[in-house]
Design an enzyme around this catalytic site. Structure first.
Site, PDB file in Angstrom:
ATOM      1  N   GLY A  10       0.821  -1.201   0.000  1.00  0.00           N
ATOM      2  CA  GLY A  10       0.000   0.000   0.000  1.00  0.00           C
ATOM      3  C   GLY A  10       0.853   1.248   0.000  1.00  0.00           C
ATOM      4  O   GLY A  10       1.985   1.253  -0.490  1.00  0.00           O
ATOM      5  N   HIS A  55      13.576  -8.092  -0.973  1.00  0.00           N
ATOM      6  CA  HIS A  55      12.386  -8.366  -0.163  1.00  0.00           C
ATOM      7  C   HIS A  55      12.563  -9.727   0.483  1.00  0.00           C
ATOM      8  O   HIS A  55      12.903 -10.704  -0.196  1.00  0.00           O
ATOM      9  CB  HIS A  55      11.124  -8.346  -1.026  1.00  0.00           C
ATOM     10  CG  HIS A  55       9.879  -8.178  -0.220  1.00  0.00           C
ATOM     11  ND1 HIS A  55       9.391  -9.166   0.604  1.00  0.00           N
ATOM     12  CD2 HIS A  55       9.034  -7.129  -0.070  1.00  0.00           C
ATOM     13  CE1 HIS A  55       8.299  -8.747   1.204  1.00  0.00           C
ATOM     14  NE2 HIS A  55       8.063  -7.498   0.816  1.00  0.00           N
ATOM     15  N   ARG A  78      13.749  -4.442   6.595  1.00  0.00           N
ATOM     16  CA  ARG A  78      13.830  -5.489   5.587  1.00  0.00           C
ATOM     17  C   ARG A  78      15.232  -6.076   5.417  1.00  0.00           C
ATOM     18  O   ARG A  78      15.373  -7.263   5.125  1.00  0.00           O
ATOM     19  CB  ARG A  78      13.336  -4.953   4.240  1.00  0.00           C
ATOM     20  CG  ARG A  78      11.832  -4.877   4.152  1.00  0.00           C
ATOM     21  CD  ARG A  78      11.388  -4.335   2.818  1.00  0.00           C
ATOM     22  NE  ARG A  78       9.938  -4.385   2.709  1.00  0.00           N
ATOM     23  CZ  ARG A  78       9.253  -3.820   1.721  1.00  0.00           C
ATOM     24  NH1 ARG A  78       9.898  -3.171   0.767  1.00  0.00           N
ATOM     25  NH2 ARG A  78       7.937  -3.904   1.684  1.00  0.00           N
ATOM     26  N   HIS A  83      14.313  -6.433  -5.037  1.00  0.00           N
ATOM     27  CA  HIS A  83      12.984  -5.831  -4.932  1.00  0.00           C
ATOM     28  C   HIS A  83      12.945  -4.335  -5.251  1.00  0.00           C
ATOM     29  O   HIS A  83      12.053  -3.875  -5.944  1.00  0.00           O
ATOM     30  CB  HIS A  83      12.457  -6.059  -3.519  1.00  0.00           C
ATOM     31  CG  HIS A  83      11.061  -5.582  -3.283  1.00  0.00           C
ATOM     32  ND1 HIS A  83       9.978  -6.056  -3.992  1.00  0.00           N
ATOM     33  CD2 HIS A  83      10.564  -4.657  -2.411  1.00  0.00           C
ATOM     34  CE1 HIS A  83       8.870  -5.456  -3.566  1.00  0.00           C
ATOM     35  NE2 HIS A  83       9.202  -4.603  -2.628  1.00  0.00           N
TER      36      HIS A  83
END
Length: 394
Positions: free
Chosen positions: A50, A232, A277, A336
């Site tokens: 999002g 990721h 991450r 990613h």
């Protein structure tokens, strides 16, 4: 070779950043060039989590900026982070006004979820894990309906045109059939995406290989932190490239990372898996490298709610013969997001006159060495809009 003179910004790329710039360029005429149909071969459409923004009463742009700096391993520029987070709410509201169907709470406000390295829930989502495509679909519709925007969906950037002083004056665009057009414009805006396609396994469209970055460098643009590539931690490990993505929001809902014996990869603490991450990706990589395997167990945290709470992840798993309602998902770290890129300010200006860079190909100082989850769509929309307005004044 045709020679075309365009009186307005020439925008290379049709993702959220490029189209946001095109929409905000009005009343100047914007020409958007993309190698495929809008919504195809575009990282924005693949985003699951999002858009991060301070939307709840207990949150603020200051807290959002603090989390952004914390995730960036000391290399985030504080002024840039504040410039980004202060535009969070207005960016979400602008996208909603275009028709982006953000999830809402019972009071009609924006529903927000928690993702890794955020101190509070602040990620505005769509349908659990469908934010990117839903948001971009609304922006694409608005762009197609705008009389000031012309879109070429068969154009590839092959070079930048510079004058004797080094100012960018246009670009070489290869069209369908191999014809190359010289397109002259007062400003060229690069929104060419990242470099994931250069890696063995990526979560990005494989066509994104950094051509914009390379051509900007060739034109003399300053490049910042090209070594910082974010992996990721939870790409779904089913042998595909690009790899399907298991959104970070799953861990925000309580899913846990385990090895093949069921032991937690990052420790017993309930929020251990919500570390930045880079930390989580290293733990996943280490577990796979030493033969223990890495799995995301959402059977208890999500379970039977998978089909309607996280439909994209559920669909990807089921296509691969996995049922995430009852079995842990095998995961791997995959290329990613590129934090490095073409040095640009919050209006997209690079160190080369006439050349702008926005979105993932730009390095604006907001991501440092490690991007905070869901800040990418915010940057694309917020700084893309500013770049569109600035480029229209050239």
């Amino acid at each position: 070779m045709a020679r075309i003179r365009h009186e307005g910004p020439l925008i290379i790329g049709g993702g959220l950043a490029g189209l946001s710039a095109a929409l905000e360029a009005a009343p100047a005429k914007a020409l958007v060039v993309t190698p495929d149909l809008l919504l195809n071969a575009c990282s924005s459409a693949w985003a699951q989590g999002g858009l991060a923004a301070a939307l709840s009463p207990r949150d603020s742009a200051v807290l959002h900026a603090k989390d952004t700096e914390g995730a960036g391993a000391g290399l985030v520029e504080p002024e840039a982070a504040r410039a980004l987070t202060e535009r969070g709410r207005e960016t979400v509201e602008w996208l909603a006004s275009l028709g982006a169907p953000f999830d809402r709470d019972e009071a009609g406000g924006f529903s927000v979820s928690l993702e890794a390295a955020h101190s509070l829930p602040r990620v505005a989502r769509v349908g659990g894990d469908g934010a990117g495509r839903a948001i971009l679909s609304a922006v694409v519709a608005a762009a197609r309906a705008s009389s000031h925007i012309e879109i070429w969906e068969d154009g590839r950037l092959r070079g930048l045109i510079q004058d004797a002083d080094g100012r960018v004056r246009g670009a070489l665009i290869e069209r369908a059939g191999g014809r190359v057009d010289e397109v002259f414009a007062p400003a060229v805006v690069l929104a060419t995406g990242g470099v994931g396609g250069l890696y063995e396994v990526t979560t990005n469209p494989s066509a994104l290989r950094g051509e914009g970055l390379a051509l900007a460098y060739g034109a003399g643009a300053e490049i910042l932190d090209p070594e910082f590539v974010q992996f990721h931690p939870t790409a779904i490990d089913v042998g595909l490239d690009p790899a399907p993505l298991a959104t970070e929001a799953l861990r925000g809902e309580g899913a846990r990372l385990i090895d093949g014996t069921g032991a937690y990869l990052l420790g017993e603490d309930a929020d251990a898996d919500l570390a930045p991450r880079d930390i989580v990706a290293r733990a996943v990589h280490a577990a796979r490298a030493d033969g223990r395997g890495a799995f995301l167990d959402a059977t208890k945290a999500v379970g039977e709610a998978f089909p309607h709470e996280f439909p994209a992840v559920f669909s990807a798993c089921m296509r691969a013969g996995l049922d995430p309602r009852v079995s842990p998902i095998p995961v791997a770290a995959a290329a990613h997001y590129h934090m490095g890129g073409i040095v640009a300010d919050d209006e997209g200006r690079t160190t080369v006159p006439g050349l702008y860079a926005i979105g993932e190909c730009a390095a604006t100082g907001v991501h440092g060495a490690n991007r905070l989850a869901s800040n990418s769509l915010l940057e694309a929309g917020a700084f893309g809009r500013r770049a569109g307005r600035a480029a229209a004044q050239e």
